[in-house]
Design an enzyme around this catalytic site. Sequence first.
Site, PDB file in Angstrom:
ATOM      1  N   CYS A   1      57.767  29.701  49.727  1.00 46.34           N
ATOM      2  CA  CYS A   1      57.998  28.345  50.201  1.00 46.34           C
ATOM      3  C   CYS A   1      59.439  27.894  49.995  1.00 46.34           C
ATOM      4  O   CYS A   1      59.848  26.872  50.530  1.00 46.34           O
ATOM      5  CB  CYS A   1      57.039  27.384  49.504  1.00 46.34           C
ATOM      6  SG  CYS A   1      57.063  27.523  47.714  1.00 46.34           S
ATOM      7  N   THR A   2      60.215  28.664  49.210  1.00 45.83           N
ATOM      8  CA  THR A   2      61.617  28.304  49.018  1.00 45.83           C
ATOM      9  C   THR A   2      62.537  29.149  49.889  1.00 45.83           C
ATOM     10  O   THR A   2      63.745  28.981  49.871  1.00 45.83           O
ATOM     11  CB  THR A   2      62.043  28.488  47.552  1.00 45.83           C
ATOM     12  OG1 THR A   2      61.979  29.875  47.235  1.00 45.83           O
ATOM     13  CG2 THR A   2      61.148  27.718  46.612  1.00 45.83           C
TER      14      THR A   2
END
Lengths: 394, 100
Positions: A339-340
């Site tokens: 998600c990063t």
Amino acid sequence: MQDQTDPAPASTPASTPASAPVLLDAAAGRPLHPAALEVLDAALARGWADPRALHRAGRDARLLLENAREVVAGSLGVRRDEVRFTSPVDAVQRGLLGLARARLDAGARDLVLAPVEHAHVRHAASWWAQVHGGSVHEAPVGRDGRVDLDALERLARAPGTAAVALQLANHEIGTTQPVGAVALPESVDLFVDGSASLGLLDLPREGWAAAAGHATSWGGPGGVGVLLVRHGARWLNPFPGDPGPQDAGGALPDAPLALAAAAALRGTLAERAGVDARRRRLVDRIRATAATLPDVDLVGDPDDRLPHLLTFSCLYLPGDALVRELDRHGFAVASGSACTASTLEPSHVLAAVGALTHGNVRVSLAPEVTDDDVERLCHVLPDVVARLRAEVGL
Amino acid sequence: MSDGAPEVTSGGMGGTTGSGAALPEPALELDCRGLPCPRPVIELARHLGDVAPGEVLAVVAEDPAARADVPAWARMRAQEYLGEDVAVDGVARYLVRRRD
């Protein structure tokens, strides 16, 4: 980005952020080392010209470049004519693929590496194999990320193998690789990726033919890469241009930035013994704290590692939430969670070592990080994890 | 973290199973298509108690992190990861046998 107002909740009274965030993402970038700042102004004023030019300004730039090369060579324990300045990615690509290029005419098209190598190495290898009809073979790694040396050497002995790539230490989990202990057939050479580690760990004196470094790892300018090609190594420029390493980069090196990088390297090495002993101790302290938290996966070798870096993953938590929450408390950390990442793919390193890829936090301590900073982090971390877990309901 | 993702639906037994050659049929299959990381693993943890010890729980997920994270979850939570096959629509399905 979060605002700068005091976000400390009542439950963590000691977590008041300092005015500047504590830099626990030094592996990704950090302010220039003071020694680099010290030389940069004068170098910019004096070294702007084409270092090949015959006029005085050209000679000045050339002198700076030669100075930089001499300092880097002395710092890394190599010959001056083995050092080239280029961009960090180019140093990796040219270093590895130059070894492969030198073996191409003999029909060797395959490359051998560890699955935890940096994406720059893996992409370069895939590209080369695709263009030349070869293959990339990956030797397995253990849960600590260390490569299976026997398997690596077995792959290296296959007739189609052109070159082997192995990193000095991993940029995400810190684990070192036994780069000085790789036994290769006479016809196959080793490329060492030191992009995450030069200035922090020593290159072995022998056993490799080409290596790459990134000035960020020692506090130099982020755009400076160092390509090392051993004297007499079987290396040919894999890209357009002259065949020899003198054309490294395909463009002219930036003499002032090279000098700043060299000054930073010398400064970092001069301080290393004290700074890194402290950082090792502080990383151990953070590791011990993370180990007390429930459902946390500690990743990487606890001892044979980069001195300043620790990675762990927290079950059920999104990595971006952890990064934002720690940032709110005044700590700048990184994450290898999907998600990063712009790709939404999880870190290939974490996946390769069988680690949990979500809820990942990578901590890499800048040299200035103090005992107090780390104590504060160790105070805040359990609450941050517990609070985010409560939001998930697990 | 706001949590606007759709609720997971518990598929029935063998509802969307595919052609897993050697893998056992799950007692319960969780449909986590479209859910972002780490939701498939969270759903796995939430629904582990819905199957009896020795039974198999499956999760169908498009999230690429699930491929690494379901086995890692099983290791950390002392469950048995059995492997992966595909649902009829080609989406990856991961199977875990409940131990405790």
